[in-house]
Scaffold this motif. Sequence first.
Motif, PDB file in Angstrom:
ATOM      1  N   ASN A 132      56.650 149.720  91.870  1.00 20.97           N
ATOM      2  CA  ASN A 132      55.713 150.330  92.807  1.00 20.97           C
ATOM      3  C   ASN A 132      54.772 151.322  92.119  1.00 20.97           C
ATOM      4  O   ASN A 132      54.114 152.122  92.785  1.00 20.97           O
ATOM      5  CB  ASN A 132      56.461 151.021  93.948  1.00 20.97           C
ATOM      6  CG  ASN A 132      57.192 152.267  93.483  1.00 20.97           C
ATOM      7  OD1 ASN A 132      57.536 152.396  92.314  1.00 20.97           O
ATOM      8  ND2 ASN A 132      57.441 153.184  94.401  1.00 20.97           N
ATOM      9  N   THR A 168      53.520 153.207  98.111  1.00 20.91           N
ATOM     10  CA  THR A 168      54.457 152.821  99.175  1.00 20.91           C
ATOM     11  C   THR A 168      53.648 152.165 100.280  1.00 20.91           C
ATOM     12  O   THR A 168      52.443 152.414 100.421  1.00 20.91           O
ATOM     13  CB  THR A 168      55.217 154.042  99.745  1.00 20.91           C
ATOM     14  OG1 THR A 168      54.268 154.993 100.232  1.00 20.91           O
ATOM     15  CG2 THR A 168      56.112 154.680  98.701  1.00 20.91           C
ATOM     16  N   TYR A 169      54.337 151.333 101.077  1.00 27.13           N
ATOM     17  CA  TYR A 169      53.680 150.667 102.195  1.00 27.13           C
ATOM     18  C   TYR A 169      54.617 150.712 103.395  1.00 27.13           C
ATOM     19  O   TYR A 169      55.658 150.067 103.402  1.00 27.13           O
ATOM     20  CB  TYR A 169      53.341 149.219 101.824  1.00 27.13           C
ATOM     21  CG  TYR A 169      52.540 148.494 102.871  1.00 27.13           C
ATOM     22  CD1 TYR A 169      51.213 148.817 103.098  1.00 27.13           C
ATOM     23  CD2 TYR A 169      53.119 147.494 103.637  1.00 27.13           C
ATOM     24  CE1 TYR A 169      50.462 148.151 104.054  1.00 27.13           C
ATOM     25  CE2 TYR A 169      52.379 146.815 104.600  1.00 27.13           C
ATOM     26  CZ  TYR A 169      51.047 147.152 104.800  1.00 27.13           C
ATOM     27  OH  TYR A 169      50.308 146.491 105.751  1.00 27.13           O
ATOM     28  N   THR A 170      54.253 151.523 104.398  1.00 22.73           N
ATOM     29  CA  THR A 170      55.041 151.619 105.628  1.00 22.73           C
ATOM     30  C   THR A 170      54.104 151.706 106.824  1.00 22.73           C
ATOM     31  O   THR A 170      53.056 152.364 106.750  1.00 22.73           O
ATOM     32  CB  THR A 170      55.957 152.869 105.625  1.00 22.73           C
ATOM     33  OG1 THR A 170      55.188 154.013 105.277  1.00 22.73           O
ATOM     34  CG2 THR A 170      57.118 152.720 104.682  1.00 22.73           C
ATOM     35  N   SER A 184      45.868 157.703 101.427  1.00 22.86           N
ATOM     36  CA  SER A 184      46.443 156.676 102.303  1.00 22.86           C
ATOM     37  C   SER A 184      45.329 155.762 102.774  1.00 22.86           C
ATOM     38  O   SER A 184      44.217 156.212 103.096  1.00 22.86           O
ATOM     39  CB  SER A 184      47.151 157.315 103.489  1.00 22.86           C
ATOM     40  OG  SER A 184      48.261 158.055 103.045  1.00 22.86           O
TER      41      SER A 184
END
Length: 188
Positions: A132, A168-170, A184
Amino acid sequence: MKRIRLWQCIIPYLLLSMLLTSCGDKMTGGPGTAESAPTSTSSASPDNSPWATSSILGSTSTSQPQETCAAFLPSTPCSRYTSVSGTTGGEELLWVAEGTIKVRLTSVEGTLQMAMKTDCSPISASATIAGNAMTLGKIATGASGCIGTAGDHQAWIQEFLKRPIAMTYTQDILTWQSGIDTLSFKSD
């Protein structure tokens, strides 16, 4: 005087002959037409002798590099992303939330390329992703003469991109963290 007259007669014939024998777009391969000649390249043989060469024949045509969309992470959609928020040292960067930054990742002949558009100028760099973490190679910035606020934004982004970026991907948000700064993005 005779020489001047002679040149006046010869020059039009030379120009006409150059026009008739010049290469065009279409090659017919018949007598008296232009044909592409194979190119050859030489490379030293394994014994490194400067006299030993191998010849490789190839065509003179070239093709454009193939660019394909690439995903930042296996879970992210392959698309362009627009900034939705950013922080520096815990403080909100309001200018980032306005969609000021647009970014995408592509693969060009197997090499990852990051392309970014800011409120000042475009930025691009080769990218390496391990897990990541994304690390950018030499950063190229498009010609710009940004001063004031837009210039400050550009300088901040440049510093952000120089450091390794944890991704990160949420909840459909791609977040980049570089040191104490974050960006973001939402997929377009």
